[in-house]
Design a protein around this motif. Structure first.
Motif, PDB file in Angstrom:
ATOM      1  N   GLY A  56      44.396  55.871  21.723  1.00 51.40           N
ATOM      2  CA  GLY A  56      42.946  56.083  21.813  1.00 51.40           C
ATOM      3  C   GLY A  56      42.601  57.514  22.195  1.00 51.40           C
ATOM      4  O   GLY A  56      41.557  58.035  21.804  1.00 51.40           O
ATOM      5  N   VAL A  57      43.490  58.183  22.934  1.00 53.35           N
ATOM      6  CA  VAL A  57      43.273  59.597  23.276  1.00 53.35           C
ATOM      7  C   VAL A  57      43.339  60.432  21.996  1.00 53.35           C
ATOM      8  O   VAL A  57      42.436  61.219  21.700  1.00 53.35           O
ATOM      9  CB  VAL A  57      44.315  60.100  24.306  1.00 53.35           C
ATOM     10  N   GLY A  58      44.410  60.229  21.223  1.00 54.33           N
ATOM     11  CA  GLY A  58      44.586  60.991  19.985  1.00 54.33           C
ATOM     12  C   GLY A  58      43.505  60.720  18.958  1.00 54.33           C
ATOM     13  O   GLY A  58      43.172  61.573  18.143  1.00 54.33           O
ATOM     14  N   ARG A  59      42.943  59.504  19.014  1.00 54.82           N
ATOM     15  CA  ARG A  59      41.876  59.140  18.075  1.00 54.82           C
ATOM     16  C   ARG A  59      40.507  59.573  18.564  1.00 54.82           C
ATOM     17  O   ARG A  59      39.508  59.355  17.879  1.00 54.82           O
ATOM     18  CB  ARG A  59      41.850  57.618  17.879  1.00 54.82           C
ATOM     19  N   GLY A  60      40.437  60.114  19.779  1.00 54.14           N
ATOM     20  CA  GLY A  60      39.156  60.570  20.310  1.00 54.14           C
ATOM     21  C   GLY A  60      38.280  59.452  20.850  1.00 54.14           C
ATOM     22  O   GLY A  60      37.081  59.639  21.054  1.00 54.14           O
ATOM     23  N   LEU A  61      38.843  58.260  21.091  1.00 49.29           N
ATOM     24  CA  LEU A  61      38.053  57.142  21.614  1.00 49.29           C
ATOM     25  C   LEU A  61      37.773  57.311  23.107  1.00 49.29           C
ATOM     26  O   LEU A  61      36.793  56.788  23.624  1.00 49.29           O
ATOM     27  CB  LEU A  61      38.769  55.813  21.375  1.00 49.29           C
ATOM     28  N   PHE A  62      38.657  58.013  23.803  1.00 50.09           N
ATOM     29  CA  PHE A  62      38.442  58.364  25.198  1.00 50.09           C
ATOM     30  C   PHE A  62      39.263  59.611  25.488  1.00 50.09           C
ATOM     31  O   PHE A  62      40.169  59.950  24.738  1.00 50.09           O
ATOM     32  CB  PHE A  62      38.787  57.214  26.165  1.00 50.09           C
ATOM     33  N   ASP A  63      38.906  60.304  26.579  1.00 46.82           N
ATOM     34  CA  ASP A  63      39.592  61.569  26.892  1.00 46.82           C
ATOM     35  C   ASP A  63      40.579  61.372  28.040  1.00 46.82           C
ATOM     36  O   ASP A  63      40.699  60.285  28.601  1.00 46.82           O
ATOM     37  CB  ASP A  63      38.568  62.674  27.185  1.00 46.82           C
ATOM     38  N   MET A  64      41.279  62.444  28.381  1.00 49.47           N
ATOM     39  CA  MET A  64      42.302  62.366  29.421  1.00 49.47           C
ATOM     40  C   MET A  64      41.704  62.008  30.776  1.00 49.47           C
ATOM     41  O   MET A  64      42.317  61.283  31.558  1.00 49.47           O
ATOM     42  CB  MET A  64      43.066  63.697  29.518  1.00 49.47           C
ATOM     43  N   ASP A  65      40.498  62.509  31.069  1.00 48.09           N
ATOM     44  CA  ASP A  65      39.867  62.165  32.346  1.00 48.09           C
ATOM     45  C   ASP A  65      39.648  60.652  32.436  1.00 48.09           C
ATOM     46  O   ASP A  65      39.857  60.051  33.495  1.00 48.09           O
ATOM     47  CB  ASP A  65      38.524  62.891  32.517  1.00 48.09           C
ATOM     48  N   THR A  66      39.256  60.048  31.331  1.00 50.34           N
ATOM     49  CA  THR A  66      39.022  58.602  31.315  1.00 50.34           C
ATOM     50  C   THR A  66      40.339  57.855  31.455  1.00 50.34           C
ATOM     51  O   THR A  66      40.430  56.886  32.221  1.00 50.34           O
ATOM     52  CB  THR A  66      38.289  58.202  30.019  1.00 50.34           C
TER      53      THR A  66
END
Length: 181
Positions: A56-66
């Motif tokens: 989901g990070v790589g897909r832009g669904l959520f970021d590292m902070d999330t």
């Protein structure tokens, strides 16, 4: 005697999984008994490491902070149940990535072995998907499938790696491991 060491998948093993990904701390909900099971492992002297694909990070669904906030919620919940997680390893890459860390490749397991200076041969790894088990097998781990998360479908699909033991949930795996000591 090998180290008391265990590698756990996150989504579907420790917490409920979602086909839409766990995208926020609010969506992270522990599977009943999983936090207490980690607590019992910690009490028995296990080092507990999580290895999780988080595309989901790589897909832009959520970021590292999330992702960090979700993992922080998990760590606090585990601590409240008397447990601890020694480290969390994750692959942030999307499914079409050629990285070495995304399960079923053993890259995260190799990183864990190097970071903790431990031979993973014969050590337990717990997952709910075939790729969790395949990554563990490639690193020499002993595979445990839980029927939570995608586990029932994984078992029904067949083709489990040789030697895979199947349990209802993480608590049942921990019962089994602690009974063998």
């Amino acid at each position: 005697m090998p180290h008391k060491f265990i590698i756990l998948d996150r989504d579907g093993v420790i917490n409920f999984d979602s086909a839409q990904f766990i995208k926020s701390p609010e969506e992270w909900k522990p599977i009943p008994g999983s936090l207490e099971a980690i607590g019992r492992l910690a009490e028995a002297g296990y080092r507990i490491v999580v290895a999780t694909n988080q595309s989901g990070v790589g897909r832009g669904l959520f970021d590292m902070d999330t992702l960090n906030a979700i993992n922080d919620k998990m760590m606090k919940a585990v601590a409240q149940a008397g447990g601890r997680i020694d480290a969390i390893f994750f692959c942030p890459h999307s499914a079409d990535s050629t990285c070495e860390c995304r399960k079923p490749k053993p890259g995260m397991f190799n990183q864990i072995s190097a970071r903790f200076n431990v031979d993973l041969t014969g050590l337990p790894t717990v997952g709910d998907s075939l790729r969790d088990l395949q990554a563990g097998i490639a690193a020499g781990c002993r595979p445990y499938l839980v029927l939570t998360g995608k586990g029932e479908k994984t078992q029904a699909d067949g083709e489990l790696p040789e030697g895979t033991q199947v349990f209802a949930n993480l608590a049942a795996v921990v019962d089994h491991l602690l009974a063998r000591e």
